[in-house]
Design an enzyme around this catalytic site. Structure first.
Site, short mmCIF file in Angstrom:
data_model
loop_
_atom_site.label_atom_id
_atom_site.label_comp_id
_atom_site.label_asym_id
_atom_site.label_seq_id
_atom_site.Cartn_x
_atom_site.Cartn_y
_atom_site.Cartn_z
N TYR A 1 0.80 -1.17 0.14
CA TYR A 1 0.00 0.10 -0.10
C TYR A 1 0.82 1.01 0.06
O TYR A 1 1.74 1.53 0.88
CB TYR A 1 -0.90 -0.15 1.30
CG TYR A 1 -1.65 -1.21 1.21
CD1 TYR A 1 -2.20 -1.81 0.32
CD2 TYR A 1 -2.37 -1.60 2.68
CE1 TYR A 1 -3.11 -3.06 0.43
CE2 TYR A 1 -3.30 -2.56 2.72
CZ TYR A 1 -3.70 -3.30 1.60
OH TYR A 1 -4.48 -4.50 1.55
N THR B 1 -25.11 -0.30 1.06
CA THR B 1 -25.41 1.05 1.88
C THR B 1 -26.71 1.76 1.50
O THR B 1 -27.06 1.16 0.49
CB THR B 1 -24.15 1.99 1.98
OG1 THR B 1 -23.93 2.52 0.55
CG2 THR B 1 -22.83 1.05 2.27
N VAL C 1 -19.54 -4.41 2.20
CA VAL C 1 -20.58 -3.76 1.92
C VAL C 1 -20.46 -3.35 0.42
O VAL C 1 -21.19 -2.72 -0.36
CB VAL C 1 -20.63 -2.28 2.42
CG1 VAL C 1 -21.10 -2.19 3.89
CG2 VAL C 1 -19.50 -1.44 2.47
N ALA C 2 -19.51 -4.40 -0.39
CA ALA C 2 -19.55 -4.30 -1.74
C ALA C 2 -19.38 -2.94 -2.45
O ALA C 2 -20.13 -2.55 -3.55
CB ALA C 2 -20.90 -5.08 -2.23
N LYS C 3 -18.45 -2.45 -1.96
CA LYS C 3 -18.05 -0.97 -2.67
C LYS C 3 -19.36 0.08 -2.66
O LYS C 3 -19.52 0.79 -3.41
CB LYS C 3 -17.78 -1.32 -4.32
CG LYS C 3 -16.33 -1.98 -4.61
CD LYS C 3 -15.98 -1.93 -6.05
CE LYS C 3 -14.72 -2.97 -6.17
NZ LYS C 3 -14.61 -3.03 -7.61
N GLY C 4 -19.76 -0.14 -1.29
CA GLY C 4 -20.84 0.81 -1.42
C GLY C 4 -22.18 0.46 -1.76
O GLY C 4 -23.38 1.07 -1.37
N LEU C 5 -22.33 -0.68 -2.51
CA LEU C 5 -23.53 -1.01 -3.04
C LEU C 5 -24.49 -1.29 -1.77
O LEU C 5 -25.91 -1.53 -2.10
CB LEU C 5 -23.34 -2.21 -4.05
CG LEU C 5 -22.72 -1.75 -5.36
CD1 LEU C 5 -22.33 -3.19 -5.90
CD2 LEU C 5 -23.52 -0.91 -6.37
N GLY D 1 -14.38 -6.24 1.90
CA GLY D 1 -15.59 -5.81 0.70
C GLY D 1 -16.96 -6.42 1.34
O GLY D 1 -17.86 -6.55 0.42
#
Length: 302
Positions: free
Chosen positions: A51, A205, A199-203, A197
């Protein structure tokens, strides 16, 4: 914040862990977010030497040096940054892992790593050399435990069966249920699942539909399937983000959900969602709404 035992180790990790990859390179901003995590009971912090080409470890080391004895610190190794700095190559050799641990210790300002993870893996790797190296690092006291971060079932199976690994990090969510085929393998080998992951890239939410409308597809979900699925999940009698987190936490082998945040406010939202209980009946409904699939490549049977 509840804690869970990490595999067969003596380590206990907070159910919400902090994924440091999303931290700002501004030390003051990073300090604020990490302090928010600490204030809310998060004790597991996950970074990697890859990172920001090691800068993330430096930021994390500076932010956590005064709390080192109170936390579980994890990092990863195996991706070797090119001399030009514009890319990296895979190197799971004993020489590179041994070089990597000393570099990470220096950047993180610590004498030991709690959980040292192989950051990937291929069937072509000399897995015995990797495991021997990890075991040697344990004997030297440079690491307490080790694991692997991978989504390849065949790589995970071989690594768990040959080693004393206590954890496997995988992407897992209601929209990506492929890892479920590996859960019995983890349980049989007394290893915990570290989940990224969730929340699946904010999907998964409150903003999920807006994000879905800007997404052509997600894994095997077409855009229409994705929107329909999120609408059904949002119609359930609980906040969708809480459903997503509690669905992952109900898994017996789950150790910690690794949540990233680019601000304290965003992290607090995730923690509040975690605190919201969700009835088992709703979790069952959510499972009925979403697809249960398997990995099409890197099969367990080879």
């Amino acid at each position: 914040m509840h804690k869970r035992q990490l595999g067969k180790s003596d380590l206990f990790v907070s159910e919400i862990g902090f994924g440091c990859m999303s931290l700002s390179t501004n030390q003051q901003e990073a300090n604020k977010i990490i302090q928010t995590a600490l204030n809310n009971g998060i004790t597991y912090f996950d970074t990697a030497d890859l990172y920001d080409q090691g800068e993330n470890e430096k930021i994390v080391g500076n932010a956590l040096k005064d709390n080192r004895q109170d936390i579980i610190l994890a990092t990863k190794v195996g991706n070797r940054v090119n001399a030009s700095g514009d890319g990296w190559s895979w190197d799971p050799s004993k020489k590179w892992i041994t070089t990597g641990i000393h570099a990470s210790l220096k950047r993180l300002q610590t004498d030991y790593i709690d959980v040292y993870q192989l950051h990937g893996g291929m069937m072509e790797d000399d897995v015995d050399e990797v495991i021997d190296t990890m075991e040697s690092l344990k004997k030297e006291g440079l690491i307490r435990e080790y694991g692997i971060s991978s989504i390849r079932p065949n790589v995970i199976e071989r690594f768990l069966q040959k080693s004393n690994a206590v954890s496997v990090m995988m992407q897992y969510s209601l929209l990506d249920r492929r890892p479920e085929e590996c859960f019995s393998l983890l349980e049989d080998n007394q290893a915990s699942l570290l989940i990224r992951g969730t929340v699946a890239k904010g999907l998964l939410t409150a903003d999920g539909l807006n994000r879905a409308n800007k997404t052509h597809n997600y894994l095997s979900y077409s855009n229409k399937e994705l929107i329909d699925t999120i609408e059904k999940l949002q119609a359930l009698d609980a906040p969708i983000s809480s459903i997503a987190l509690q669905y992952a936490l109900q898994i017996k082998v789950t150790g910690s959900l690794i949540i990233g945040a680019s601000s304290s406010e965003q992290l607090i939202e995730s923690i509040e969602a975690y605190k919201q209980p969700v009835p088992e009946s709703i979790l069952l409904e959510a499972a009925e709404i979403t697809k249960r699939e398997i990995y099409l490549e890197h099969r367990i049977t080879i």
